[in-house]
Motif scaffolding. Structure first.
Motif, PDB file in Angstrom:
ATOM      1  N   LYS A 195       0.976  -0.951   0.183  1.00 46.19           N
ATOM      2  CA  LYS A 195       0.097   0.185  -0.020  1.00 46.19           C
ATOM      3  C   LYS A 195       0.999   1.263  -0.053  1.00 46.19           C
ATOM      4  CE  LYS A 195      -4.209   1.598   0.605  1.00 46.19           C
ATOM      5  NZ  LYS A 195      -5.351   1.601  -0.461  1.00 46.19           N
ATOM      6  N   LEU A 196       1.766   1.367   0.766  1.00 46.77           N
ATOM      7  CA  LEU A 196       2.818   2.466   0.919  1.00 46.77           C
ATOM      8  C   LEU A 196       3.420   2.738  -0.411  1.00 46.77           C
ATOM      9  CD1 LEU A 196       4.245   4.543   2.904  1.00 46.77           C
ATOM     10  CD2 LEU A 196       6.020   3.103   3.254  1.00 46.77           C
ATOM     11  N   GLY A 228       9.386   4.265   6.637  1.00 45.11           N
ATOM     12  CA  GLY A 228       9.729   3.751   5.192  1.00 45.11           C
ATOM     13  C   GLY A 228       9.493   4.943   4.188  1.00 45.11           C
ATOM     14  N   TYR A 229       8.397   5.791   4.553  1.00 43.89           N
ATOM     15  CA  TYR A 229       7.934   6.903   3.506  1.00 43.89           C
ATOM     16  C   TYR A 229       9.090   7.806   3.256  1.00 43.89           C
ATOM     17  CZ  TYR A 229       8.028  10.886   6.727  1.00 43.89           C
ATOM     18  OH  TYR A 229       8.429  11.881   7.904  1.00 43.89           O
ATOM     19  N   PRO A 267       7.926  16.553   4.238  1.00 40.67           N
ATOM     20  CA  PRO A 267       7.745  15.387   3.774  1.00 40.67           C
ATOM     21  C   PRO A 267       6.757  14.315   4.739  1.00 40.67           C
ATOM     22  CG  PRO A 267       9.899  16.004   3.385  1.00 40.67           C
ATOM     23  CD  PRO A 267       9.473  17.169   4.348  1.00 40.67           C
ATOM     24  N   ALA A 268       6.760  14.593   5.821  1.00 44.48           N
ATOM     25  CA  ALA A 268       5.938  13.915   6.979  1.00 44.48           C
ATOM     26  C   ALA A 268       4.363  14.265   6.822  1.00 44.48           C
ATOM     27  CB  ALA A 268       6.230  14.336   8.410  1.00 44.48           C
ATOM     28  N   MET A 269       4.191  15.609   6.549  1.00 42.15           N
ATOM     29  CA  MET A 269       2.881  16.336   6.349  1.00 42.15           C
ATOM     30  C   MET A 269       2.293  15.628   4.985  1.00 42.15           C
ATOM     31  SD  MET A 269       3.866  20.154   7.764  1.00 42.15           S
ATOM     32  CE  MET A 269       2.011  20.804   7.308  1.00 42.15           C
ATOM     33  N   ALA A 270       3.180  15.862   3.914  1.00 46.88           N
ATOM     34  CA  ALA A 270       2.628  15.391   2.634  1.00 46.88           C
ATOM     35  C   ALA A 270       2.310  13.781   2.333  1.00 46.88           C
ATOM     36  CB  ALA A 270       3.716  15.862   1.455  1.00 46.88           C
ATOM     37  N   ALA A 271       3.044  13.187   3.330  1.00 41.89           N
ATOM     38  CA  ALA A 271       2.696  11.597   2.966  1.00 41.89           C
ATOM     39  C   ALA A 271       1.832  11.212   4.279  1.00 41.89           C
ATOM     40  CB  ALA A 271       4.061  11.060   3.219  1.00 41.89           C
ATOM     41  N   LEU A 290       3.312  -2.899  15.988  1.00 43.97           N
ATOM     42  CA  LEU A 290       4.792  -2.228  16.131  1.00 43.97           C
ATOM     43  C   LEU A 290       5.790  -2.578  14.759  1.00 43.97           C
ATOM     44  CD1 LEU A 290       5.929  -3.911  19.541  1.00 43.97           C
ATOM     45  CD2 LEU A 290       5.510  -1.337  19.105  1.00 43.97           C
ATOM     46  N   THR A 291       5.763  -3.703  14.035  1.00 38.30           N
ATOM     47  CA  THR A 291       6.354  -4.026  12.822  1.00 38.30           C
ATOM     48  C   THR A 291       5.862  -2.802  11.761  1.00 38.30           C
ATOM     49  OG1 THR A 291       6.682  -6.277  13.308  1.00 38.30           O
ATOM     50  CG2 THR A 291       6.872  -5.701  11.184  1.00 38.30           C
ATOM     51  N   VAL A 292       4.611  -2.713  11.773  1.00 35.77           N
ATOM     52  CA  VAL A 292       3.971  -1.962  10.607  1.00 35.77           C
ATOM     53  C   VAL A 292       4.290  -0.476  10.854  1.00 35.77           C
ATOM     54  CG1 VAL A 292       2.039  -1.401   9.332  1.00 35.77           C
ATOM     55  CG2 VAL A 292       2.524  -3.534   9.842  1.00 35.77           C
ATOM     56  N   VAL A 293       4.244   0.000  12.231  1.00 33.46           N
ATOM     57  CA  VAL A 293       4.383   1.443  12.478  1.00 33.46           C
ATOM     58  C   VAL A 293       5.781   1.742  12.337  1.00 33.46           C
ATOM     59  CG1 VAL A 293       4.590   1.362  15.131  1.00 33.46           C
ATOM     60  CG2 VAL A 293       3.405   3.281  13.881  1.00 33.46           C
ATOM     61  N   LEU A 294       6.809   0.867  12.536  1.00 32.90           N
ATOM     62  CA  LEU A 294       8.164   1.493  12.582  1.00 32.90           C
ATOM     63  C   LEU A 294       8.386   1.369  10.935  1.00 32.90           C
ATOM     64  CD1 LEU A 294       9.919  -0.998  14.925  1.00 32.90           C
ATOM     65  CD2 LEU A 294      10.019   1.308  14.751  1.00 32.90           C
ATOM     66  N   PHE A 295       7.795   0.604  10.173  1.00 35.00           N
ATOM     67  CA  PHE A 295       8.064   0.328   8.756  1.00 35.00           C
ATOM     68  C   PHE A 295       7.582   1.671   8.009  1.00 35.00           C
ATOM     69  CE2 PHE A 295       6.699  -0.605   4.324  1.00 35.00           C
ATOM     70  CZ  PHE A 295       8.059  -1.162   3.942  1.00 35.00           C
ATOM     71  N   VAL A 296       6.199   2.014   8.371  1.00 33.91           N
ATOM     72  CA  VAL A 296       5.449   3.008   7.451  1.00 33.91           C
ATOM     73  C   VAL A 296       6.098   4.179   8.002  1.00 33.91           C
ATOM     74  CG1 VAL A 296       3.603   1.744   6.711  1.00 33.91           C
ATOM     75  CG2 VAL A 296       3.603   3.123   8.985  1.00 33.91           C
TER      76      VAL A 296
END
Length: 271
Positions: free
Chosen positions: A151-152, A247-248, A173-177, A238-244
């Motif tokens: 999805k990301l 990751g962005y 970038p954080a706001m845009a993504a 935890l896994t996904v929140v770290l990644f996304v």
């Protein structure tokens, strides 16, 4: 209650493969060419589970911390590999490394809390508990991070114009993504949440069913199942929140602009 598990003879088990034949007939009649994939999947499942059975028999008979860690390392390696292969959109190398680190970190935290604090297994590397519990946690986090990564990656490319407009208007970038990251996290967590919603009413989970079949008191099996589902939820989150949330950043340059890789991938896909 009976304390012994009813044995399942090989010949009786072979009868269950009739369901594969039924599926093959259905696909054949419908004109869907999936026979090869069905046969490969069935064969791989049978071989892999049989081999794992012999491996687990050896590990259970020779418990040691290094054998348990070796098993966990192999499980994590294949989980990371399969999660990466499930992502349909191209991933930058930095994002692949982050996927591996996120899965290892999420599993380490969830397993430490559940095995060491909730269950208080002694010794901690007892393969009878550590390996099957870890397998359920890792397997579910693998599915979650694969959905989140897909999805990301897809939305960072499909919503490139929106993100660039936000950047030009002064957004970070954080706001845009932000919306893309939230959508990716939601997509990754939703299957686990849906599973929890129907558990106990529509379906009886595998761990709980296995314990009941082995003679465990149902309420004891239920407590274990609740605990493992909460551990799965925690590990996946935890896994996904770290990644996304990290990751962005791989899609942006250090100058807060979208990386050229996104433009190149879109150009390739449009040809």
């Amino acid at each position: 209650m009976h304390n012994a598990v009813m044995d399942l003879p090989v010949l009786n088990l072979a009868i269950a493969y009739i369901f594969v034949l039924v599926l093959l007939v259905i696909f054949k009649r419908r004109g869907i060419r999936r026979e090869r994939q069905i046969l490969i999947a069935t064969t791989r499942m049978t071989v892999q589970l049989t081999l794992m059975g012999y491996v687990l028999m050896f590990v259970f008979e020779n418990p040691s911390w290094w054998l348990t860690l070796l098993m966990l390392a192999v499980m994590l390696f294949f989980a990371i590999y399969n999660a990466y292969k499930r992502v349909k959109t191209a991933m930058p190398p930095a994002l692949i490394r982050l996927m591996a680190l996120s899965m290892m970190a999420g599993y380490a935290v969830a397993a430490a809390v559940f095995i060491l604090i909730v269950l208080r297994i002694q010794p901690w590397f007892d393969p009878q508990y550590c390996i099957p519990i870890s397998g359920m946690i890792i397997g579910n986090s693998m599915t979650g991070i694969a959905l989140g990564a897909d999805k990301l990656c897809s939305e960072m490319r499909s919503k490139r114009a929106m993100i660039e407009n936000s950047l030009m208007l002064g957004a970070t970038p954080a706001m845009a993504a932000h919306e893309v990251v939230n959508d990716a996290f939601d997509s990754a967590i939703l299957p686990t949440m849906n599973n929890m919603l129907t558990m106990g009413i529509v379906s009886l989970p595998g761990m709980m069913t296995g314990q009941i079949l082995s003679g465990t008191f149902p309420l004891t099996a239920i407590k274990y199942q609740i605990g493992i589902m909460l551990a799965i939820l925690g590990c996946t989150a935890l896994t996904v929140v770290l990644f996304v949330t990290l990751g962005y950043k791989t899609f942006f340059t250090r100058h807060a602009a979208l990386a050229d890789e996104i433009h190149r991938d879109e150009a390739k896909s449009s040809k």
